[in-house]
Design a protein around this motif. Sequence first.
Motif, mmCIF file in Angstrom:
data_model
loop_
_atom_site.group_PDB
_atom_site.id
_atom_site.type_symbol
_atom_site.label_atom_id
_atom_site.label_comp_id
_atom_site.label_asym_id
_atom_site.label_seq_id
_atom_site.Cartn_x
_atom_site.Cartn_y
_atom_site.Cartn_z
ATOM 1 N N PHE A 30 0.814 -1.019 0.280
ATOM 2 C CA PHE A 30 0.280 -0.245 0.150
ATOM 3 C C PHE A 30 1.086 1.001 0.307
ATOM 4 C CE2 PHE A 30 -3.090 -3.426 2.319
ATOM 5 C CZ PHE A 30 -3.725 -2.753 0.969
ATOM 6 N N ASP A 31 0.984 2.134 -0.748
ATOM 7 C CA ASP A 31 1.703 3.535 -0.963
ATOM 8 C C ASP A 31 0.994 4.146 0.282
ATOM 9 O OD1 ASP A 31 1.836 2.410 -3.302
ATOM 10 O OD2 ASP A 31 0.555 3.527 -4.638
ATOM 11 N N ASP A 32 -0.100 4.211 0.862
ATOM 12 C CA ASP A 32 -0.412 5.496 1.700
ATOM 13 C C ASP A 32 -0.397 4.501 2.218
ATOM 14 O OD1 ASP A 32 -1.426 7.400 3.671
ATOM 15 O OD2 ASP A 32 -2.758 8.231 1.863
ATOM 16 N N ASN A 33 0.748 5.280 3.928
ATOM 17 C CA ASN A 33 1.413 4.878 5.029
ATOM 18 C C ASN A 33 0.604 5.233 5.773
ATOM 19 O OD1 ASN A 33 3.793 3.580 4.176
ATOM 20 N ND2 ASN A 33 4.890 5.084 4.865
ATOM 21 N N ARG A 34 -0.134 6.482 6.327
ATOM 22 C CA ARG A 34 -1.282 6.693 7.020
ATOM 23 C C ARG A 34 -2.837 5.596 6.548
ATOM 24 N NH1 ARG A 34 -3.206 13.047 7.928
ATOM 25 N NH2 ARG A 34 -0.674 12.672 8.772
ATOM 26 N N ALA A 35 -3.540 5.664 5.437
ATOM 27 C CA ALA A 35 -4.366 4.888 4.919
ATOM 28 C C ALA A 35 -4.201 3.233 5.807
ATOM 29 C CB ALA A 35 -4.711 5.091 4.200
ATOM 30 N N ALA A 36 -2.792 2.812 5.325
ATOM 31 C CA ALA A 36 -2.590 1.603 5.518
ATOM 32 C C ALA A 36 -2.884 1.495 7.080
ATOM 33 C CB ALA A 36 -0.733 1.199 5.154
ATOM 34 N N SER A 37 -1.908 2.257 7.839
ATOM 35 C CA SER A 37 -2.649 2.258 9.493
ATOM 36 C C SER A 37 -3.313 1.833 9.785
ATOM 37 C CB SER A 37 -1.660 3.244 10.388
ATOM 38 O OG SER A 37 -1.204 3.592 11.447
ATOM 39 N N SER A 38 -4.432 2.721 9.483
ATOM 40 C CA SER A 38 -5.671 2.626 9.373
ATOM 41 C C SER A 38 -6.834 1.109 9.317
ATOM 42 C CB SER A 38 -6.720 4.496 9.016
ATOM 43 O OG SER A 38 -7.594 4.196 8.812
ATOM 44 N N LEU A 39 -6.085 1.274 8.147
ATOM 45 C CA LEU A 39 -6.682 -0.403 7.329
ATOM 46 C C LEU A 39 -5.912 -1.464 9.009
ATOM 47 C CD1 LEU A 39 -7.222 -1.966 5.579
ATOM 48 C CD2 LEU A 39 -5.096 -2.258 4.599
ATOM 49 N N VAL A 40 -5.706 -1.101 8.938
ATOM 50 C CA VAL A 40 -4.318 -2.332 10.002
ATOM 51 C C VAL A 40 -5.530 -2.296 11.629
ATOM 52 C CG1 VAL A 40 -2.595 -3.213 11.801
ATOM 53 C CG2 VAL A 40 -2.661 -2.401 9.103
ATOM 54 N N GLY A 41 -5.659 -0.951 11.839
ATOM 55 C CA GLY A 41 -6.388 -0.818 13.085
ATOM 56 C C GLY A 41 -5.699 -0.699 14.138
ATOM 57 N N PRO A 42 -6.034 -0.245 15.396
ATOM 58 C CA PRO A 42 -5.883 -0.694 16.942
ATOM 59 C C PRO A 42 -4.721 -1.740 17.036
ATOM 60 C CG PRO A 42 -7.579 0.259 16.423
ATOM 61 C CD PRO A 42 -7.703 0.747 15.760
ATOM 62 N N TYR A 43 -3.714 -1.953 17.128
ATOM 63 C CA TYR A 43 -3.446 -3.017 17.623
ATOM 64 C C TYR A 43 -3.503 -4.660 17.321
ATOM 65 C CZ TYR A 43 -2.766 -0.720 22.148
ATOM 66 O OH TYR A 43 -2.548 0.201 22.816
ATOM 67 N N GLY A 62 4.944 -2.309 8.721
ATOM 68 C CA GLY A 62 4.581 -1.034 7.685
ATOM 69 C C GLY A 62 3.349 -1.963 7.082
ATOM 70 N N ASN A 63 3.536 -0.945 5.784
ATOM 71 C CA ASN A 63 2.621 -0.392 4.326
ATOM 72 C C ASN A 63 2.693 -2.352 3.818
ATOM 73 O OD1 ASN A 63 4.858 -0.329 3.331
ATOM 74 N ND2 ASN A 63 4.680 1.007 2.358
ATOM 75 N N HIS A 64 3.438 -3.430 4.057
ATOM 76 C CA HIS A 64 3.548 -4.562 3.508
ATOM 77 C C HIS A 64 2.736 -5.818 4.279
ATOM 78 C CE1 HIS A 64 6.677 -3.142 1.268
ATOM 79 N NE2 HIS A 64 7.710 -2.289 1.782
ATOM 80 N N ILE A 65 1.902 -5.543 3.437
ATOM 81 C CA ILE A 65 1.449 -7.234 4.193
ATOM 82 C C ILE A 65 0.993 -8.863 3.576
ATOM 83 C CG2 ILE A 65 -1.364 -7.777 4.937
ATOM 84 C CD1 ILE A 65 -2.225 -5.182 5.214
ATOM 85 N N THR A 66 1.619 -9.687 4.509
ATOM 86 C CA THR A 66 1.415 -10.855 3.431
ATOM 87 C C THR A 66 0.082 -11.459 3.820
ATOM 88 O OG1 THR A 66 3.741 -10.613 3.457
ATOM 89 C CG2 THR A 66 2.350 -13.168 2.966
ATOM 90 N N LEU A 67 -0.752 -12.009 3.214
ATOM 91 C CA LEU A 67 -2.176 -13.320 2.974
ATOM 92 C C LEU A 67 -1.635 -14.431 2.679
ATOM 93 C CD1 LEU A 67 -4.080 -11.042 1.261
ATOM 94 C CD2 LEU A 67 -3.984 -10.985 4.097
#
Length: 349
Positions: A30-43, A62-67
């Motif tokens: 994901f390019d947008d770090n702030r949006a990625a952080s919101s996506l992950v959510g608190p904890y 960070g902004n890399h998510i592995t499924l």
Amino acid sequence: MAKSASDSPSLAARKLDIPVQPETQVVIDFDDNRAASSLVGPYGQNLAIVERRLNVVVDSRGNHITLTGTRDACDAARRVLETLYAQAVQGHDLAPGEVEGAIRATLAQGSLFPFDAKAAKTSTFEAINLRKRPVRARTAAQDSYIQALKSHELVFGIGPAGTGKTWLAVAQAAALFERKEVDRIILSRPAVEAGERLGFLPGDMREKVDPYLRPIYDALYDLMDSRIVERALQTGEIEIAPLAFMRGRTLTNAAIILDEAQNTTSMQMKMFLTRLGENSRMIITGDPSQVDLPPGQTSGLAEAARLLDGVQGIAQVKFTAEDVIRHELVARIVAAYEGLPQKPVAAKF
């Protein structure tokens, strides 16, 4: 951009001759770090929901998510995460309910159509647009409910607690009020003594019935600016009243909601339905499994639903335990009381 790599089935599975769908690993950047952080959510709470509901393992760096999981499960999880990310980029809050809604929308859509990142900016389900924030459907039944609210003058929302019947009804009424399509909002509930005695409550009549109407107040303040709600309550543009106060009135240019309608009598329901005036919308919600009327008395909601089924201009949307959106345990509790078989929390692919 997503990459895929397949692992071979385990040696134990091959020895037992058990067919196993190979695991796939998908990496999303994901390019947008702030949006990625919101996506992950608190904890990481949002990713935990995706893991639990879709049977995948989600690793976030960070902004890399592995499924990691089966191909179908990873594809569904990728669609969910990219949909939520697109909403986060637009500044939408990603509460657990929004994550659940994206999961249900993705599962309902399936993999029949290729994923469109532009279309992911909004849920595949309907939404009610309010000044404070959009309210999106989180289940197929809620989607049908919102469509009915937008296209019919009289709508019945029938089903168990926690399915969003009242919440979406108030949201639609608020949207109509904000767009000046109606001049006022009228909210009502029958003040039925469910085991308690109304006369023993302190205060005048309004103070006695306010506890019965509290859920409607809560929805109003959550969906609209508190200052607007306060002013509208003072001017009468938003009116909250017991059902008994509706007799003899003709309600024009209004969005009218009757909540907890399962506790109306046949005569009360007929009286309320006939209050509908010109340029008004009426929404009636209730849970037939929670009737607090005296034994032997027919619920006005059940009778009205039967008599008005198929009448032009009237829509009925029925919810089930599968549409409960409050908490996973609430859905299981409702299912247990309805005698329905328990289903596993995670989706099967």
